[in-house]
Scaffold this active site. Sequence first.
Site, mmCIF file in Angstrom:
data_model
loop_
_atom_site.group_PDB
_atom_site.id
_atom_site.type_symbol
_atom_site.label_atom_id
_atom_site.label_comp_id
_atom_site.label_asym_id
_atom_site.label_seq_id
_atom_site.Cartn_x
_atom_site.Cartn_y
_atom_site.Cartn_z
ATOM 1 N N ASP A 4 0.810 -1.222 0.000
ATOM 2 C CA ASP A 4 0.000 0.000 0.000
ATOM 3 C C ASP A 4 0.842 1.269 0.000
ATOM 4 O OD1 ASP A 4 -2.636 -0.358 -0.083
ATOM 5 O OD2 ASP A 4 -3.027 -0.131 2.053
ATOM 6 N N CYS B 30 -14.467 1.841 7.592
ATOM 7 C CA CYS B 30 -15.822 1.298 7.416
ATOM 8 C C CYS B 30 -15.691 -0.074 6.760
ATOM 9 C CB CYS B 30 -16.605 2.257 6.518
ATOM 10 S SG CYS B 30 -18.160 1.613 5.888
HETATM 11 S S1 SF4 Z 1 -19.519 0.760 2.461
HETATM 12 FE FE1 SF4 Z 1 -19.355 2.669 1.315
HETATM 13 S S2 SF4 Z 1 -18.585 4.127 2.823
HETATM 14 FE FE2 SF4 Z 1 -18.157 2.083 3.632
HETATM 15 S S3 SF4 Z 1 -16.053 1.582 2.907
HETATM 16 FE FE3 SF4 Z 1 -17.524 0.728 1.413
HETATM 17 S S4 SF4 Z 1 -17.674 2.353 -0.141
HETATM 18 FE FE4 SF4 Z 1 -16.809 3.324 1.676
#
Ligand code: SF4
Length: 309
Positions: free
Chosen positions: A128, A236
Site C-alpha cells: 500500500d 468502514c
Molecule cells: S460501504 Fe461505502 S462508505 Fe463504507 S467503505 Fe464501502 S464504499 Fe466506503
Amino acid sequence: MRLEDVTAKALELGFVACGVAPVEELPEADRCLGKWLAEGNQAGMAYLERNREKRRNPALLVEGARSVVVTLTNYYAPLADGAADVPVVARYAYGKDYHGVIKGRLFQLFSFLQESVGKSLQGRVFVDSAPVFEHEWARRAGLGWIGRNTLLIHPRWGSFCFIGVIISDFEPETYSSPYTESRCGTCHRCVDACPTGALRPYSVDANRCISYNTIERKDAIPGKLKEKLGNRFFGCDACQDVCPWNVKAIPHRDEAFRLNEWLPRMSREDWLQLDEDTFRERFADSPLLRPGLKHLKEVLSPDDITSSL
Ligand code: SF4
Ligand code: SF4
C-alpha cells in the site's frame, strides 16, 4: 524455481495465499484509473494522480522486473464486542499497523527467493505504499477476482486480506494462472449496504466514502456525511460485512493483528477525554497513530459542521 516452493514458503511465513504473475504493462487498469480520476472520485488523494506511468508499468519501479509475487494475509476477526457507546474502527485497525508487519514478512520471502536461485535479485517490496495496482496483480496471480465492492475477493479467504507485493527480476519455472471469472454473479449487496451511496459497482467515490473521510480527509467532514457515520470513527467495513464470500471467513490467528484491548473498552466520552501520552501508550504500533488523536477527536466530536455533502 518451482511455483509450489514459493507458495509453500509464503504459507510458512504466515501468508494465507500467494501467487506469481509475469510483469506486463496494464493499459486497461490505467484507462479505468484515468476515468475514475477524471470524474473526481479521488477527493483529496492527489497522490493517486501521480506516477501513472510507474503504476501502469512495474518495470519503471524496478528496472529489469520480470515478476510480481503477490501475497494475502488474513485479518478477519469477529466484531469487537463493545458496549453501545463504544465507537468502532474497521477490522484492519484492530491490531498493529499492517504496513511494517507485512513488509517484514515480504523481505523474508524475498531473501528466500534469492537464496533459492543462488544469486542476488533486484527487487522491492510494497504494501500500500507505492503506485501499484495491487488488486489487479492479485487477480493476475490467481488469488481471486475484483468484486463489485472494488476489493480483491479470494474464494476461500474472502476480502478481509492485506495484499503484499514483491516486484523483482525473479522468474519461477511457471507462473500462476490468472483468475478470469467474477463470482459476484447478480449479487448487489455491497452497493446496497453502503451507508453513504459512495459505492457504485466497481467504483468508489472517495468524497462520500467513510473510510476516506474518517482516515485521510484533512479538512472537516461535511455535516450530512458525518450524520451517516453511525458509531464508526476510523474506516468502514459495511461493503465487506455483507459480502456472501465473507460469511464463512475464517478468523485469523495472527498475533500481530490481535484486537487492541482498549478498543472495546473506550466509550466516545473516554476518547474525547483521552490525553496524548495515554493515547500513545495504549495505541503504540496501531494504525490509529497515523491520523493522530486530534484527528480522531474531530471525527468523534458531535460539533455541528455546516458544510454540505
Ligand atoms: S460501504 Fe461505502 S462508505 Fe463504507 S467503505 Fe464501502 S464504499 Fe466506503
Ligand atoms: S457483496 Fe456481492 S456484489 Fe459485492 S463484492 Fe460481494 S459478492 Fe460481489
